[in-house]
Design an enzyme around this catalytic site. Structure first.
Site, PDB file in Angstrom:
ATOM      1  N   LYS A  42       0.600  35.467  10.851  1.00 42.60           N
ATOM      2  CA  LYS A  42       0.571  35.247  12.290  1.00 42.60           C
ATOM      3  C   LYS A  42      -0.140  36.399  13.016  1.00 42.60           C
ATOM      4  CE  LYS A  42       5.228  33.225  12.241  1.00 42.60           C
ATOM      5  NZ  LYS A  42       6.611  33.396  12.753  1.00 42.60           N
ATOM      6  N   GLY A  43      -0.181  37.555  12.388  1.00 38.55           N
ATOM      7  CA  GLY A  43      -0.541  38.789  13.078  1.00 38.55           C
ATOM      8  C   GLY A  43      -1.877  38.799  13.797  1.00 38.55           C
ATOM      9  N   GLU A  98      -8.371  39.368  10.397  1.00 34.93           N
ATOM     10  CA  GLU A  98      -7.032  39.802   9.957  1.00 34.93           C
ATOM     11  C   GLU A  98      -6.539  40.918  10.878  1.00 34.93           C
ATOM     12  OE1 GLU A  98      -4.294  39.487   8.808  1.00 34.93           O
ATOM     13  OE2 GLU A  98      -4.078  40.025   6.693  1.00 34.93           O
ATOM     14  N   ASP A  99      -5.221  41.084  10.952  1.00 35.60           N
ATOM     15  CA  ASP A  99      -4.684  42.152  11.804  1.00 35.60           C
ATOM     16  C   ASP A  99      -4.878  43.534  11.182  1.00 35.60           C
ATOM     17  OD1 ASP A  99      -2.813  41.747   9.775  1.00 35.60           O
ATOM     18  OD2 ASP A  99      -1.108  41.412  11.097  1.00 35.60           O
ATOM     19  N   ASP A 102      -4.065  47.075   4.725  1.00 35.23           N
ATOM     20  CA  ASP A 102      -3.141  48.153   4.360  1.00 35.23           C
ATOM     21  C   ASP A 102      -3.322  48.453   2.870  1.00 35.23           C
ATOM     22  OD1 ASP A 102      -1.054  49.949   4.351  1.00 35.23           O
ATOM     23  OD2 ASP A 102       0.526  48.455   4.445  1.00 35.23           O
ATOM     24  N   LYS A 130      -5.719  50.694   7.831  1.00 35.96           N
ATOM     25  CA  LYS A 130      -4.819  51.786   7.448  1.00 35.96           C
ATOM     26  C   LYS A 130      -5.280  52.300   6.096  1.00 35.96           C
ATOM     27  CE  LYS A 130      -0.350  50.860   7.786  1.00 35.96           C
ATOM     28  NZ  LYS A 130       0.960  50.287   8.194  1.00 35.96           N
ATOM     29  N   PHE A 151       3.668  52.762  10.932  1.00 37.91           N
ATOM     30  CA  PHE A 151       3.955  51.353  11.195  1.00 37.91           C
ATOM     31  C   PHE A 151       3.625  51.034  12.650  1.00 37.91           C
ATOM     32  CE2 PHE A 151       6.341  47.468  11.839  1.00 37.91           C
ATOM     33  CZ  PHE A 151       6.006  46.776  10.682  1.00 37.91           C
ATOM     34  N   ASP A 158       4.041  42.422  14.460  1.00 36.51           N
ATOM     35  CA  ASP A 158       5.487  42.317  14.682  1.00 36.51           C
ATOM     36  C   ASP A 158       6.291  43.409  13.988  1.00 36.51           C
ATOM     37  OD1 ASP A 158       5.131  41.389  11.991  1.00 36.51           O
ATOM     38  OD2 ASP A 158       7.107  40.461  12.132  1.00 36.51           O
ATOM     39  N   ARG A 164       5.436  41.135  19.014  1.00 33.29           N
ATOM     40  CA  ARG A 164       4.071  40.593  18.941  1.00 33.29           C
ATOM     41  C   ARG A 164       3.434  40.462  20.319  1.00 33.29           C
ATOM     42  NH1 ARG A 164       3.188  38.694  13.714  1.00 33.29           N
ATOM     43  NH2 ARG A 164       4.953  37.655  12.735  1.00 33.29           N
TER      44      ARG A 164
END
Ligand code: 5GP
Length: 175
Positions: A42-43, A98-99, A102, A130, A151, A158, A164
């Protein structure tokens, strides 16, 4: 959530400027073509909504969702598509949005999977990169902001499904 401490990392104004720059770069790179933009749920949905509205080229959109199996914040590296895209991407110019990159596991899996479907081109645009926790080497083609670790929440990202909707991006300082 209530006792979570957080600091603004990227303000809505900074995000706005950066998304506009990214959209301009992508529009230049794909000039004269129609882009298939695939958002990873969802990000990425907030970032993707802002990005596509700033593109100067036509695009069509679809969404995929992935699950990574593992305990808590630690990914086991087993990734599966839980909601696939609905359109055919053979011979299309595809941009995955994409958000966060990582560990790199999610995107390297998705790129490998979509590559097998024969797109004309396949690139990745990530809102955040990241750098410190990579488990596989993966570089996105377009990156909004780069940070080492931490984070982050807000702007689609979220914390247990909360946060969000925050218009700015925060870093959680007491995790
Ligand atoms: P990876 O690259 O580790 O396979 O997966 C990246 C995914 O983990 C992102 O799409 C995002 O959903 C989640 N993730 C990684 N870091 C963060 C973070 O700092 N905040 C939030 N909200 N999600 C994160």
């Amino acid at each position: 959530m209530e006792d979570m401490r957080k600091e603004i990392l990227y303000s809505r104004e900074q995000i706005d400027r950066r998304v506009t720059e990214l959209a301009a770069e992508i529009s230049r790179d794909y000039a004269g073509r129609e882009l298939v933009v695939i958002g990873v749920l969802k990000g990425a949905f907030v970032f993707m909504a802002d990005l596509i509205r700033r593109l100067g080229i036509p695009c069509i959109i679809d969404f995929a969702r992935l699950a990574s199996y593992g305990a808590g914040a630690v990914s086991s590296g087993r990734i599966a598509i839980t909601k696939d895209i609905e359109m055919e991407i053979r011979d299309r110019d595809v941009l995955i949005v994409e958000d966060i990159v990582d560990t790199g596991l999610t995107l390297s899996y998705l790129v490998r999977t979509f590559q097998e479907r024969g797109p004309r081109s396949l690139k990745v645009c990530a809102f955040l990169d990241k750098r410190m926790r990579r488990q596989v080497s993966f570089e996105a083609d377009y990156v909004g902001f780069t940070l080492d670790d931490g984070f982050v929440i807000g702007y689609g990202l979220d914390f247990n499904e909360k946060a969000r909707f925050f218009p700015d991006v925060y870093i959680v300082t007491n995790l």
